[in-house]
Scaffold this motif. Structure first.
Motif, PDB file in Angstrom:
ATOM      1  N   ARG A 114      32.047  33.781  -4.088  1.00 13.27           N
ATOM      2  CA  ARG A 114      31.498  35.067  -4.516  1.00 13.27           C
ATOM      3  C   ARG A 114      32.549  35.897  -5.246  1.00 13.27           C
ATOM      4  O   ARG A 114      32.234  36.628  -6.193  1.00 13.27           O
ATOM      5  N   GLN A 115      33.804  35.785  -4.823  1.00 13.63           N
ATOM      6  CA  GLN A 115      34.874  36.571  -5.441  1.00 13.63           C
ATOM      7  C   GLN A 115      35.113  36.195  -6.897  1.00 13.63           C
ATOM      8  O   GLN A 115      35.654  36.996  -7.664  1.00 13.63           O
ATOM      9  N   ILE A 116      34.749  34.983  -7.284  1.00 15.84           N
ATOM     10  CA  ILE A 116      34.934  34.571  -8.685  1.00 15.84           C
ATOM     11  C   ILE A 116      33.592  34.440  -9.398  1.00 15.84           C
ATOM     12  O   ILE A 116      33.499  33.826 -10.468  1.00 15.84           O
ATOM     13  N   GLY A 117      32.541  35.019  -8.804  1.00 17.08           N
ATOM     14  CA  GLY A 117      31.252  35.072  -9.470  1.00 17.08           C
ATOM     15  C   GLY A 117      30.478  33.770  -9.505  1.00 17.08           C
ATOM     16  O   GLY A 117      29.636  33.585 -10.389  1.00 17.08           O
ATOM     17  N   VAL A 118      30.739  32.882  -8.548  1.00 19.24           N
ATOM     18  CA  VAL A 118      30.019  31.602  -8.495  1.00 19.24           C
ATOM     19  C   VAL A 118      29.067  31.641  -7.300  1.00 19.24           C
ATOM     20  O   VAL A 118      29.489  31.866  -6.164  1.00 19.24           O
ATOM     21  N   ARG A 119      27.801  31.426  -7.570  1.00 16.06           N
ATOM     22  CA  ARG A 119      26.782  31.425  -6.519  1.00 16.06           C
ATOM     23  C   ARG A 119      26.669  30.031  -5.900  1.00 16.06           C
ATOM     24  O   ARG A 119      26.893  29.020  -6.581  1.00 16.06           O
ATOM     25  N   PRO A 120      26.319  29.943  -4.628  1.00 18.85           N
ATOM     26  CA  PRO A 120      26.195  28.622  -3.990  1.00 18.85           C
ATOM     27  C   PRO A 120      25.288  27.672  -4.745  1.00 18.85           C
ATOM     28  O   PRO A 120      25.583  26.470  -4.856  1.00 18.85           O
ATOM     29  N   GLU A 121      24.190  28.180  -5.311  1.00 19.51           N
ATOM     30  CA  GLU A 121      23.245  27.306  -6.009  1.00 19.51           C
ATOM     31  C   GLU A 121      23.781  26.767  -7.332  1.00 19.51           C
ATOM     32  O   GLU A 121      23.181  25.860  -7.929  1.00 19.51           O
ATOM     33  N   GLN A 122      24.916  27.296  -7.795  1.00 23.12           N
ATOM     34  CA  GLN A 122      25.533  26.771  -9.008  1.00 23.12           C
ATOM     35  C   GLN A 122      26.346  25.504  -8.755  1.00 23.12           C
ATOM     36  O   GLN A 122      26.736  24.827  -9.706  1.00 23.12           O
ATOM     37  N   ILE A 123      26.631  25.202  -7.498  1.00 21.54           N
ATOM     38  CA  ILE A 123      27.400  24.001  -7.190  1.00 21.54           C
ATOM     39  C   ILE A 123      26.492  22.783  -7.372  1.00 21.54           C
ATOM     40  O   ILE A 123      25.542  22.589  -6.634  1.00 21.54           O
ATOM     41  N   GLU A 124      26.798  21.993  -8.367  1.00 18.49           N
ATOM     42  CA  GLU A 124      25.979  20.818  -8.697  1.00 18.49           C
ATOM     43  C   GLU A 124      26.400  19.590  -7.911  1.00 18.49           C
ATOM     44  O   GLU A 124      25.566  18.750  -7.554  1.00 18.49           O
ATOM     45  N   LEU A 125      27.713  19.464  -7.631  1.00 16.12           N
ATOM     46  CA  LEU A 125      28.261  18.258  -7.024  1.00 16.12           C
ATOM     47  C   LEU A 125      29.206  18.622  -5.886  1.00 16.12           C
ATOM     48  O   LEU A 125      29.958  19.602  -5.980  1.00 16.12           O
ATOM     49  N   ILE A 126      29.180  17.838  -4.834  1.00 17.90           N
ATOM     50  CA  ILE A 126      30.183  17.923  -3.766  1.00 17.90           C
ATOM     51  C   ILE A 126      30.806  16.545  -3.628  1.00 17.90           C
ATOM     52  O   ILE A 126      30.119  15.564  -3.317  1.00 17.90           O
ATOM     53  N   GLY A 127      32.097  16.467  -3.879  1.00 14.02           N
ATOM     54  CA  GLY A 127      32.839  15.226  -3.651  1.00 14.02           C
ATOM     55  C   GLY A 127      33.555  15.310  -2.313  1.00 14.02           C
ATOM     56  O   GLY A 127      34.249  16.296  -2.040  1.00 14.02           O
TER      57      GLY A 127
END
Length: 286
Positions: A114-127
């Protein structure tokens, strides 16, 4: 508690005297999508008797050792990938303590993003580097993401009994539910341009992975748990909680050769001195 196929196409016809010559694969280009790497806080550990905890050859002294958990956000153009997801965020504001270690977590991944403006739903991939609980804990906060994980580690967690119920629960959405999962075998080029590559480094677990990130400023290698702290590199230290000692030593050799050949910046994910090689959050390496 890290598939390439180059197809040569031969063109021939009655009117063409010479066949086409296969061209070498292009080197990874930094002129494509912007590539950034953030280091994220994913836990703090006090290992109370680290000689017994980290060495199967009685290599290290008795007494405590402080290490960290680190996770990483990779931005490839407008696509986002998390590398490892750390301790469970149930530990935020709490402490877990037993005879072997003390665990703490200051801030969740969701709050840091959230501090860098990235929403959880924007995460496309988890390695996921490997199945241990301190690398899988917050994966469930990103259910829309496709999980990338070594095939043999996936099958281990799907077995009965589970080797670690915490990890199985953290990844249940993908292991036994509707989540999208890609079981990786061999090296895996995540975005298809050679700039983010999961490197197979088995041994610590059956399908352990490290990660290569080719930033414009130079390549970075994230170890997963191939190493836990600096002394292990020279000592070839193998912890007792390890799947296959010979495979671990072979993976260390491969990883070290890659680092030398590429002149890469190596980041041991549990080593405080190593994560400090990257900019402090919220700044990103580029």
């Amino acid at each position: 508690m890290f598939k390439h196929a180059i197809a040569a196409v031969l063109l021939a016809s009655a009117n063409v005297a010479a066949p086409a010559v296969a061209q070498p694969a292009p080197a990874p280009s930094t002129a494509q999508a912007p590539l950034q790497l953030w280091r994220l806080d994913c836990g703090e550990f006090v290992i109370k008797q680290y000689g017994a905890f980290f060495s199967d050859t009685f290599q290290y002294p008795r007494g405590p050792k402080n290490i960290v958990g680190s996770c990483y956000l990779i931005r490839h153009g407008d696509r986002y990938m998390l590398w490892d997801t750390g301790l469970t965020d149930a530990l935020v504001g709490n402490t877990f303590d037993n005879a072997a270690q003390t665990l703490r977590l200051r801030q969740s991944l969701v709050d840091q993003l959230r501090q860098i403006g990235v929403r959880p739903e924007q995460i496309e991939l988890i390695g996921i580097s490997h199945w241990h609980f301190d690398h899988t804990g917050q994966a469930g906060r990103f259910p829309q993401a496709r999980l990338l994980m070594g095939r043999d580690d996936v099958e281990l967690l799907r077995g009965t009994p589970s080797p670690d119920q915490d990890s199985t629960d953290a990844l249940a959405h993908w292991l036994n539910g509707p989540g999208q999962i890609q079981q990786v075998s061999g090296d895996h080029d995540v975005f298809g341009d050679g700039r983010v590559v999961m490197l197979t480094t088995p041994g610590h677990t059956p399908a352990h992975y490290a990660l290569l990130v080719r930033l414009a400023s130079g390549p970075v290698l994230l170890t997963g748990d191939l190493y836990h702290f600096t002394e292990q590199v020279a000592n070839r230290g193998v912890p007792p909680f390890n799947h296959n000692r010979a495979d671990t030593l072979a993976s260390m050799d491969r990883f070290d050769r890659i680092a030398r050949n590429l002149g890469a910046r190596v980041i041991i994910q549990h080593e405080p001195a190593d994560i400090a090689k990257l900019p402090a959050f919220p700044q990103a390496a580029q």
